[in-house]
Motif scaffolding. Sequence first.
Motif, PDB file in Angstrom:
ATOM      1  N   GLY A   1     -21.134  35.473 -21.722  1.00 14.71           N
ATOM      2  CA  GLY A   1     -21.514  36.086 -23.187  1.00 14.71           C
ATOM      3  C   GLY A   1     -21.924  34.463 -24.298  1.00 14.71           C
ATOM      4  O   GLY A   1     -21.561  33.834 -23.365  1.00 14.71           O
ATOM      5  N   LYS A   2     -22.693  34.950 -25.143  1.00 12.97           N
ATOM      6  CA  LYS A   2     -23.070  34.067 -26.264  1.00 12.97           C
ATOM      7  C   LYS A   2     -22.345  33.376 -27.464  1.00 12.97           C
ATOM      8  O   LYS A   2     -22.337  35.056 -27.993  1.00 12.97           O
ATOM      9  N   MET A   3     -21.933  32.685 -27.715  1.00 13.16           N
ATOM     10  CA  MET A   3     -21.308  32.965 -29.586  1.00 13.16           C
ATOM     11  C   MET A   3     -23.127  32.157 -29.690  1.00 13.16           C
ATOM     12  O   MET A   3     -23.433  31.031 -29.372  1.00 13.16           O
ATOM     13  N   VAL A   4     -23.477  32.406 -31.074  1.00 16.34           N
ATOM     14  CA  VAL A   4     -24.283  31.435 -32.463  1.00 16.34           C
ATOM     15  C   VAL A   4     -23.708  31.429 -33.313  1.00 16.34           C
ATOM     16  O   VAL A   4     -23.124  32.611 -34.165  1.00 16.34           O
ATOM     17  N   THR A   5     -23.720  30.087 -34.023  1.00 15.49           N
ATOM     18  CA  THR A   5     -23.417  29.967 -34.886  1.00 15.49           C
ATOM     19  C   THR A   5     -24.342  28.304 -35.271  1.00 15.49           C
ATOM     20  O   THR A   5     -25.633  28.372 -34.578  1.00 15.49           O
ATOM     21  N   PHE A   6     -24.401  28.406 -36.694  1.00 14.00           N
ATOM     22  CA  PHE A   6     -25.636  27.141 -37.140  1.00 14.00           C
ATOM     23  C   PHE A   6     -24.616  26.034 -37.310  1.00 14.00           C
ATOM     24  O   PHE A   6     -23.472  26.941 -38.540  1.00 14.00           O
ATOM     25  N   GLY A   7     -24.908  25.351 -38.089  1.00 15.33           N
ATOM     26  CA  GLY A   7     -25.053  23.600 -38.896  1.00 15.33           C
ATOM     27  C   GLY A   7     -25.441  23.242 -39.591  1.00 15.33           C
ATOM     28  O   GLY A   7     -26.586  23.461 -39.409  1.00 15.33           O
ATOM     29  N   TYR A   8     -24.947  22.455 -41.249  1.00 12.74           N
ATOM     30  CA  TYR A   8     -25.844  21.748 -41.821  1.00 12.74           C
ATOM     31  C   TYR A   8     -25.958  20.115 -40.790  1.00 12.74           C
ATOM     32  O   TYR A   8     -24.697  19.473 -40.935  1.00 12.74           O
TER      33      TYR A   8
ATOM     34  N   GLY B   1     -10.200  29.895 -32.994  1.00 14.51           N
ATOM     35  CA  GLY B   1     -11.716  30.225 -33.299  1.00 14.51           C
ATOM     36  C   GLY B   1     -12.258  30.389 -32.369  1.00 14.51           C
ATOM     37  O   GLY B   1     -12.724  30.576 -31.592  1.00 14.51           O
ATOM     38  N   LEU B   2     -12.529  28.813 -31.843  1.00 13.70           N
ATOM     39  CA  LEU B   2     -12.984  28.748 -30.397  1.00 13.70           C
ATOM     40  C   LEU B   2     -12.071  29.709 -29.248  1.00 13.70           C
ATOM     41  O   LEU B   2     -12.953  29.970 -28.127  1.00 13.70           O
ATOM     42  N   GLU B   3     -10.863  29.786 -29.661  1.00 16.79           N
ATOM     43  CA  GLU B   3     -10.277  30.003 -27.823  1.00 16.79           C
ATOM     44  C   GLU B   3     -10.605  31.558 -28.225  1.00 16.79           C
ATOM     45  O   GLU B   3     -10.575  32.351 -27.347  1.00 16.79           O
ATOM     46  N   VAL B   4     -10.118  32.091 -29.434  1.00 12.20           N
ATOM     47  CA  VAL B   4     -10.422  33.884 -29.403  1.00 12.20           C
ATOM     48  C   VAL B   4     -11.926  34.492 -29.284  1.00 12.20           C
ATOM     49  O   VAL B   4     -11.952  35.168 -28.762  1.00 12.20           O
ATOM     50  N   THR B   5     -12.768  32.998 -29.574  1.00 14.76           N
ATOM     51  CA  THR B   5     -13.854  33.904 -29.276  1.00 14.76           C
ATOM     52  C   THR B   5     -14.309  33.675 -27.748  1.00 14.76           C
ATOM     53  O   THR B   5     -14.835  34.610 -26.875  1.00 14.76           O
ATOM     54  N   ARG B   6     -14.077  32.409 -26.853  1.00 11.34           N
ATOM     55  CA  ARG B   6     -14.707  32.826 -25.894  1.00 11.34           C
ATOM     56  C   ARG B   6     -13.606  33.284 -24.623  1.00 11.34           C
ATOM     57  O   ARG B   6     -13.835  34.584 -24.094  1.00 11.34           O
ATOM     58  N   ASN B   7     -12.072  33.685 -25.317  1.00  8.34           N
ATOM     59  CA  ASN B   7     -11.604  35.016 -24.615  1.00  8.34           C
ATOM     60  C   ASN B   7     -12.309  36.088 -24.682  1.00  8.34           C
ATOM     61  O   ASN B   7     -12.253  37.461 -24.133  1.00  8.34           O
ATOM     62  N   VAL B   8     -12.881  36.964 -26.327  1.00  3.00           N
ATOM     63  CA  VAL B   8     -13.771  37.829 -26.101  1.00  3.00           C
ATOM     64  C   VAL B   8     -14.868  38.321 -25.814  1.00  3.00           C
ATOM     65  O   VAL B   8     -15.056  39.225 -25.528  1.00  3.00           O
TER      66      VAL B   8
ATOM     67  N   GLU C   1     -14.777  21.767 -24.544  1.00  2.00           N
ATOM     68  CA  GLU C   1     -14.270  21.964 -23.902  1.00  2.00           C
ATOM     69  C   GLU C   1     -14.026  23.833 -23.750  1.00  2.00           C
ATOM     70  O   GLU C   1     -13.006  24.128 -22.679  1.00  2.00           O
ATOM     71  N   TYR C   2     -14.210  24.136 -24.782  1.00  2.00           N
ATOM     72  CA  TYR C   2     -14.201  25.513 -25.013  1.00  2.00           C
ATOM     73  C   TYR C   2     -15.873  26.245 -24.141  1.00  2.00           C
ATOM     74  O   TYR C   2     -15.935  27.339 -23.805  1.00  2.00           O
ATOM     75  N   PHE C   3     -16.431  25.777 -24.052  1.00  4.06           N
ATOM     76  CA  PHE C   3     -18.089  26.186 -23.867  1.00  4.06           C
ATOM     77  C   PHE C   3     -18.481  25.103 -23.368  1.00  4.06           C
ATOM     78  O   PHE C   3     -19.612  23.953 -24.115  1.00  4.06           O
ATOM     79  N   PRO C   4     -18.669  25.132 -22.263  1.00  7.81           N
ATOM     80  CA  PRO C   4     -19.124  23.385 -21.023  1.00  7.81           C
ATOM     81  C   PRO C   4     -20.661  23.806 -21.219  1.00  7.81           C
ATOM     82  O   PRO C   4     -21.399  22.757 -21.406  1.00  7.81           O
ATOM     83  N   GLY C   5     -21.354  24.950 -21.815  1.00 10.17           N
ATOM     84  CA  GLY C   5     -22.875  25.063 -21.809  1.00 10.17           C
ATOM     85  C   GLY C   5     -22.847  25.633 -22.838  1.00 10.17           C
ATOM     86  O   GLY C   5     -23.131  26.462 -22.988  1.00 10.17           O
ATOM     87  N   TYR C   6     -23.371  24.665 -23.894  1.00 12.91           N
ATOM     88  CA  TYR C   6     -23.656  24.894 -25.437  1.00 12.91           C
ATOM     89  C   TYR C   6     -25.237  24.148 -25.562  1.00 12.91           C
ATOM     90  O   TYR C   6     -25.570  22.811 -24.789  1.00 12.91           O
ATOM     91  N   ARG C   7     -25.764  24.330 -26.221  1.00 16.70           N
ATOM     92  CA  ARG C   7     -26.842  22.883 -26.843  1.00 16.70           C
ATOM     93  C   ARG C   7     -27.490  24.082 -28.137  1.00 16.70           C
ATOM     94  O   ARG C   7     -26.976  24.976 -29.424  1.00 16.70           O
ATOM     95  N   PHE C   8     -28.127  22.683 -28.660  1.00 16.73           N
ATOM     96  CA  PHE C   8     -28.418  22.887 -30.222  1.00 16.73           C
ATOM     97  C   PHE C   8     -30.378  23.351 -30.387  1.00 16.73           C
ATOM     98  O   PHE C   8     -30.562  22.782 -29.508  1.00 16.73           O
TER      99      PHE C   8
END
Length: 75
Positions: A23-30, A11-18, A48-55
Amino acid sequence: PSFPEGLQRRGLEVTRNVLRPGGKMVTFGYHMGRLTSAGKRFYRILPEYFPGYRFSGSVWWNLPPAFVVTCEKSA
């Protein structure tokens, strides 16, 4: 049930590739999800897939409390 590691990675690989560079992927968690083995694994492999991420900060009015994760594809 939680996703197995192979599905998390795919899922992370496919998202990064598109995404285009920047570009940004935004998701949420509990918060409680970060305590599960699958949650711990997801946040361990995410860089490993998105070195630049933030919470985001905690969204306490959400039940259960949640947070937003924003990941940006490198140029």
